[in-house]
Design an enzyme around this catalytic site. Structure first.
Site, short mmCIF file in Angstrom:
data_model
loop_
_atom_site.label_atom_id
_atom_site.label_comp_id
_atom_site.label_asym_id
_atom_site.label_seq_id
_atom_site.Cartn_x
_atom_site.Cartn_y
_atom_site.Cartn_z
N LYS A 36 0.84 -1.22 0.00
CA LYS A 36 0.00 0.00 0.00
C LYS A 36 0.86 1.26 0.00
CE LYS A 36 -2.04 -1.04 3.88
NZ LYS A 36 -1.29 -2.27 4.19
N ARG A 59 -9.66 1.06 8.41
CA ARG A 59 -9.22 -0.29 8.75
C ARG A 59 -10.30 -1.05 9.52
NH1 ARG A 59 -3.51 0.43 8.71
NH2 ARG A 59 -2.31 -1.34 9.44
N ARG A 97 11.90 -5.57 4.88
CA ARG A 97 11.65 -4.16 4.58
C ARG A 97 12.62 -3.24 5.32
NH1 ARG A 97 5.76 -1.72 5.35
NH2 ARG A 97 5.93 -2.64 7.41
N ARG A 114 11.26 -1.21 10.80
CA ARG A 114 10.19 -0.88 11.74
C ARG A 114 10.16 -1.89 12.89
NH1 ARG A 114 4.86 0.41 8.30
NH2 ARG A 114 3.96 -0.93 9.89
N ARG A 128 -0.11 -8.72 13.41
CA ARG A 128 -0.73 -7.70 12.55
C ARG A 128 -1.59 -8.37 11.47
NH1 ARG A 128 4.42 -5.05 10.68
NH2 ARG A 128 3.15 -3.88 9.22
P1 AP5 Z 1 4.89 -1.64 1.79
O1 AP5 Z 1 4.54 -0.80 0.60
O2 AP5 Z 1 5.70 -0.99 2.85
O3 AP5 Z 1 3.59 -2.36 2.38
P2 AP5 Z 1 2.32 -1.78 3.13
O4 AP5 Z 1 1.11 -2.44 2.56
O5 AP5 Z 1 2.34 -0.28 3.15
O6 AP5 Z 1 2.58 -2.39 4.56
P3 AP5 Z 1 2.56 -1.74 6.01
O7 AP5 Z 1 3.25 -2.73 6.89
O8 AP5 Z 1 3.08 -0.34 6.02
O9 AP5 Z 1 1.06 -1.73 6.31
P4 AP5 Z 1 0.45 -1.78 7.67
O10 AP5 Z 1 -0.95 -1.62 7.21
O11 AP5 Z 1 0.69 -2.91 8.57
O12 AP5 Z 1 1.20 -0.60 8.47
P5 AP5 Z 1 0.71 0.83 8.93
O13 AP5 Z 1 1.88 1.70 8.97
O14 AP5 Z 1 -0.49 1.25 8.16
O15 AP5 Z 1 5.66 -2.94 1.24
C1 AP5 Z 1 6.17 -3.92 2.12
C2 AP5 Z 1 7.54 -4.43 1.62
O16 AP5 Z 1 7.36 -5.14 0.39
C3 AP5 Z 1 8.56 -3.31 1.31
O17 AP5 Z 1 9.83 -3.74 1.68
C4 AP5 Z 1 8.45 -3.12 -0.22
O18 AP5 Z 1 9.67 -2.66 -0.77
C5 AP5 Z 1 8.10 -4.53 -0.69
N1 AP5 Z 1 7.21 -4.55 -1.84
C6 AP5 Z 1 6.11 -3.75 -2.05
N2 AP5 Z 1 5.51 -4.08 -3.22
C7 AP5 Z 1 6.24 -5.12 -3.76
C8 AP5 Z 1 6.12 -5.90 -4.96
N3 AP5 Z 1 5.12 -5.67 -5.84
N4 AP5 Z 1 7.02 -6.88 -5.18
C9 AP5 Z 1 8.04 -7.11 -4.28
N5 AP5 Z 1 8.21 -6.40 -3.14
C10 AP5 Z 1 7.31 -5.40 -2.87
O19 AP5 Z 1 0.18 0.52 10.42
C11 AP5 Z 1 1.07 0.27 11.48
C12 AP5 Z 1 0.30 0.26 12.80
O20 AP5 Z 1 -0.32 1.54 13.02
C13 AP5 Z 1 -0.88 -0.73 12.88
O21 AP5 Z 1 -0.45 -2.02 13.25
C14 AP5 Z 1 -1.76 -0.05 13.93
O22 AP5 Z 1 -1.27 -0.28 15.22
C15 AP5 Z 1 -1.60 1.41 13.61
N6 AP5 Z 1 -2.60 1.89 12.64
C16 AP5 Z 1 -2.35 2.40 11.39
N7 AP5 Z 1 -3.49 2.74 10.78
C17 AP5 Z 1 -4.50 2.46 11.64
C18 AP5 Z 1 -5.91 2.58 11.56
N8 AP5 Z 1 -6.52 3.06 10.47
N9 AP5 Z 1 -6.63 2.19 12.64
C19 AP5 Z 1 -6.05 1.71 13.75
N10 AP5 Z 1 -4.70 1.55 13.89
C20 AP5 Z 1 -3.94 1.92 12.84
#
Ligand code: AP5
Ligand code: ZN
Length: 227
Positions: free
Chosen positions: A19, A94, A133, A166, A177
């Site tokens: 994402k 979410r 990552r 991270r 997660r």
């Molecule tokens: P990346 O693009 O970083 O993946 P992502 O989907 O953004 O994953 P996240 O881990 O950031 O999502 P998340 O939803 O858990 O975290 P968030 O920060 O929102 O890609 C991942 C890896 O794969 C990278 O190394 C990339 O290079 C590689 N890659 C990407 N595409 C590829 C491809 N096509 N081929 C090969 N490799 C590829 O949330 C963190 C925490 O915050 C949550 O756990 C929660 O505690 C809190 N939080 C955030 N939002 C909310 C909410 N709305 N409500 C409640 N709590 C929340």
């Protein structure tokens, strides 16, 4: 929808689905900001704000931060001038409650979500992606040791900053997660499918191919790519 309507796109997908990677590419192409709830929490944590300190406990355990504070934070972000023309939402909503709150807030301003691409990736791939990552703390560019390595190991290609991992990407927290995602966020797939907004995109392709598929999906809905 006209070319000038504000454009709201929600990227749906599990942790590690890509994402953030795709939101950055789309934000650049569409000239609207990426609004990532996780990044907003991490910014708050870096600045040691009360919101950041509250979120830390939940994030460290891989749990969701409570809806009320999350919704308030994202609505405040969407009200800033740079989001006047819309936003790429990454990591929000979410939960169904967050989705309903977003819909209401947009409706009050006569706006609505244009399309919800769901980036679909297998659980095995998700864990491999999270484990490898590395992120730039300055420009937030995301790298992967195998799939998109920086030119020099551990250093950002764009600004030379040392990359970091991270704390919630450890195997145990990443698994938690994913579990939370399947319980609390996956129901949004059916929610947006029922509204006719969901577009499924194969997230196991290369980063460029996923980007192409997203642009095609958004264009097919007549949203925002008129120029
Ligand atoms: P990346 O693009 O970083 O993946 P992502 O989907 O953004 O994953 P996240 O881990 O950031 O999502 P998340 O939803 O858990 O975290 P968030 O920060 O929102 O890609 C991942 C890896 O794969 C990278 O190394 C990339 O290079 C590689 N890659 C990407 N595409 C590829 C491809 N096509 N081929 C090969 N490799 C590829 O949330 C963190 C925490 O915050 C949550 O756990 C929660 O505690 C809190 N939080 C955030 N939002 C909310 C909410 N709305 N409500 C409640 N709590 C929340
Ligand atoms: Zn950087």
């Amino acid at each position: 929808m006209t070319a000038n309507s504000p454009l709201y796109i929600i990227l749906l997908g599990a942790p590690g689905a890509g994402k953030g990677t795709q939101a950055r590419l789309l934000a650049e192409k569409l000239a609207i900001p990426q609004v990532a709830s996780g990044d907003l929490f991490r910014e708050n944590l870096n600045q040691q704000t009360p919101l950041g300190l509250l979120a830390k406990g939940y994030m460290d355990r891989g749990e969701l931060v409570p809806d009320d504070v999350t919704i308030r934070m994202v609505e405040e972000r969407l009200a800033r001038p740079d989001a006047e023309r819309g936003a790429i939402l990454d990591g929000f909503p979410r939960t169904i409650a967050q989705a309903e709150a977003l819909e209401q807030a947009l409706a009050q301003a006569g706006r609505r979500v244009a399309c919800v691409p769901y980036i679909k990736v297998s659980e095995q791939t998700l864990l491999l992606r999270l484990g490898g990552r590395w992120i730039c703390p300055v420009c937030q560019t995301t790298y992967h040791v195998l799939y998109s390595p920086p030119k020099v190991a551990g250093i950002c290609d764009k600004d030379g900053s040392p990359l970091y991992q991270r704390p919630d990407d450890t195997e145990e927290t990443a698994r938690n997660r994913l579990q939370i995602y399947f319980q609390q966020t996956a129901p949004l797939i059916a929610y947006y499918r029922d509204k006719g907004l969901l577009v499924e995109v194969d997230g196991e392709q290369s980063i460029e191919a996923v980007h192409g598929a997203l642009v095609a999906a958004i264009t097919a809905r007549g949203a925002g790519l008129a120029s």
